[in-house]
Design a protein around this motif. Structure first.
Motif, PDB file in Angstrom:
ATOM      1  N   ASP A 117      75.439 -41.121 123.451  1.00 20.34           N
ATOM      2  CA  ASP A 117      75.532 -40.879 122.001  1.00 20.34           C
ATOM      3  C   ASP A 117      76.958 -40.498 121.643  1.00 20.34           C
TER       4      ASP A 117
ATOM      5  N   LEU B 169      70.456 -27.727 122.981  1.00 21.17           N
ATOM      6  CA  LEU B 169      70.661 -26.458 123.696  1.00 21.17           C
ATOM      7  C   LEU B 169      71.287 -25.413 122.766  1.00 21.17           C
TER       8      LEU B 169
ATOM      9  N   LYS C 170      72.809 -18.564 129.449  1.00 18.34           N
ATOM     10  CA  LYS C 170      73.973 -18.122 130.237  1.00 18.34           C
ATOM     11  C   LYS C 170      74.879 -17.153 129.475  1.00 18.34           C
ATOM     12  N   TYR C 171      74.601 -16.929 128.200  1.00 16.61           N
ATOM     13  CA  TYR C 171      75.456 -16.027 127.426  1.00 16.61           C
ATOM     14  C   TYR C 171      74.805 -14.670 127.246  1.00 16.61           C
TER      15      TYR C 171
ATOM     16  N   ARG D 124      81.555 -23.493 117.841  1.00 14.10           N
ATOM     17  CA  ARG D 124      80.476 -22.507 117.830  1.00 14.10           C
ATOM     18  C   ARG D 124      80.757 -21.346 116.882  1.00 14.10           C
TER      19      ARG D 124
ATOM     20  N   ASN E 158      71.355 -31.729 134.050  1.00  9.54           N
ATOM     21  CA  ASN E 158      70.314 -31.852 133.016  1.00  9.54           C
ATOM     22  C   ASN E 158      69.253 -32.903 133.348  1.00  9.54           C
TER      23      ASN E 158
END
Ligand code: NAP
Length: 311
Positions: free
Chosen positions: A54, A208, A216-217, A227, A289
């Motif tokens: 994509d 995600l 993971k944060y 972000r 993934n």
């Protein structure tokens, strides 16, 4: 061998785990991207049967399509990849605007074909709606491009429900791409029932939540890229989202799987969704993934995850 799935009513057959390539040369989205790492992600995807890629004009701009085109050329096997790309952005001195006019779309497809070094695009989306073009006229232009063999299937992205209905007046829309993840589930209300009735497949973006749903944060994490502007990461919302992620962590642990794969597997249990396009910054993430396909969720687990993230 991975079992391929058909995307809705198209004849596209893909690995249900695709690859969202906005960090392949997407310099305008992420600082300090390495272009060779981008090419390597595309190579790794194709080497491991992740065949649905994509991309879009605006990733770079242009560089994501160009780098994918270089890899397609170097491999010399166009049919191994199913390429989806998008256009609508017009870059101006004051920023950007959108154009869905037939003339713009026809030119955009020709230019994308050049960057991708191919003579057909498997799936072409109108990336964002503009304010002026009737949506059935815009899609009518794509139908002409489909009849001419330049694109194989027609998609729209980020359209409202009403815009989608107008776009699909003649039944030409094959795929809808929109924001959807466990933290953003508006699409379930009106959109999914409409898409189901028309056999239009839904491709969710930000699956995600830009990494937030991988677990993971922690609350001290800071970001220097797109972000910063996303609602999931704003103060208050970020901490609340992390708490929800923590509530499903035990399910992943009890199954011995990574949280990212648990979350991605959950999307594939939705009727509206045939394929997902998680993004990545490194080849390892692309390959990692694919492990999603090993995750089998029980009905109880599906419901538990659903409940935790009910808004
Ligand atoms: P995403 O898929 O929600 O998140 C991808 C990010 O999560 C990666 O860049 C990586 O970031 C992290 N990640 C990925 N796999 C991981 C793993 N296994 N373990 C840990 N971290 C992992 O967000 P996205 O890439 O922005 O969206 C996906 C795709 O949707 C895009 O690439 C693009 O093709 C498409 N998209 C379309 C639109 C539209 O308007 N139609 C809008 C946005 C995106 P870090 O390593 O930096 O954490």
């Amino acid at each position: 061998m991975t079992k391929l799935v058909q995307i809705g009513k198209t004849d596209l057959r893909v690995n249900p785990i695709g690859f969202g390539a906005n960090a392949v040369g997407g310099h305008n989205l992420y600082p300090n991207l390495d272009e060779e790492a981008g090419r390597d992600m595309v190579r790794a995807a194709l080497n491991h049967g992740v065949n649905f890629l994509d991309t879009a004009f605006i990733y770079g701009p242009k560089r994501s399509e160009e780098l994918i085109g270089e890899v397609l050329k170097e491999r010399g096997n166009r049919s191994e990849a199913v390429i989806a790309t998008k256009a609508a952005h017009v870059l101006t001195d004051d920023g950007e605007k959108f154009d869905n006019s037939p003339a713009f779309l026809k030119n955009a497809v020709d230019e994308a074909l050049g960057r991708l070094q191919t003579d057909y695009i498997d799936l072409f989306y109108i990336h964002f709606p503009d304010e002026q073009t009737p949506k059935d006229e815009a899609v009518g232009a794509l139908k002409e491009l489909k009849d001419a063999g330049k694109i194989r299937h027609i998609g729209v992205s980020n359209f409202s429900h009403d815009q989608l209905k107008e776009a699909n007046k003649d039944g030409y829309v094959d795929v809808f791409q929109g924001e959807y993840n466990l933290l953003a589930r508006d699409a379930e209300k009106e959109l999914f029932p409409y898409l189901a009735g028309k056999n239009i497949s839904f491709v969710p973006y930000f699956p995600l939540a830009s990494g937030l749903l991988t677990g993971k944060y922690d609350k001290n994490a800071t970001f220097d890229d797109l972000r910063n502007g996303l609602p999931y990461f704003q103060k208050g919302a970020f901490e609340a989202n992390l708490e929800k992620v923590d509530q499903i962590r035990p399910i992943a642990e009890s199954k011995g799987v990574e949280l990212a794969h648990l979350v991605l597997a959950w999307y594939l249990t939705r009727d509206a969704i045939d394929v997902i396009i998680p993004g990545a910054k490194r080849s390892e993430q692309v390959l990692n993934n694919v492990k999603t396909l090993d995750v089998q969720l029980t009905q109880e687990e599906i419901s538990k995850i659903d409940q935790v993230f009910q808004q």
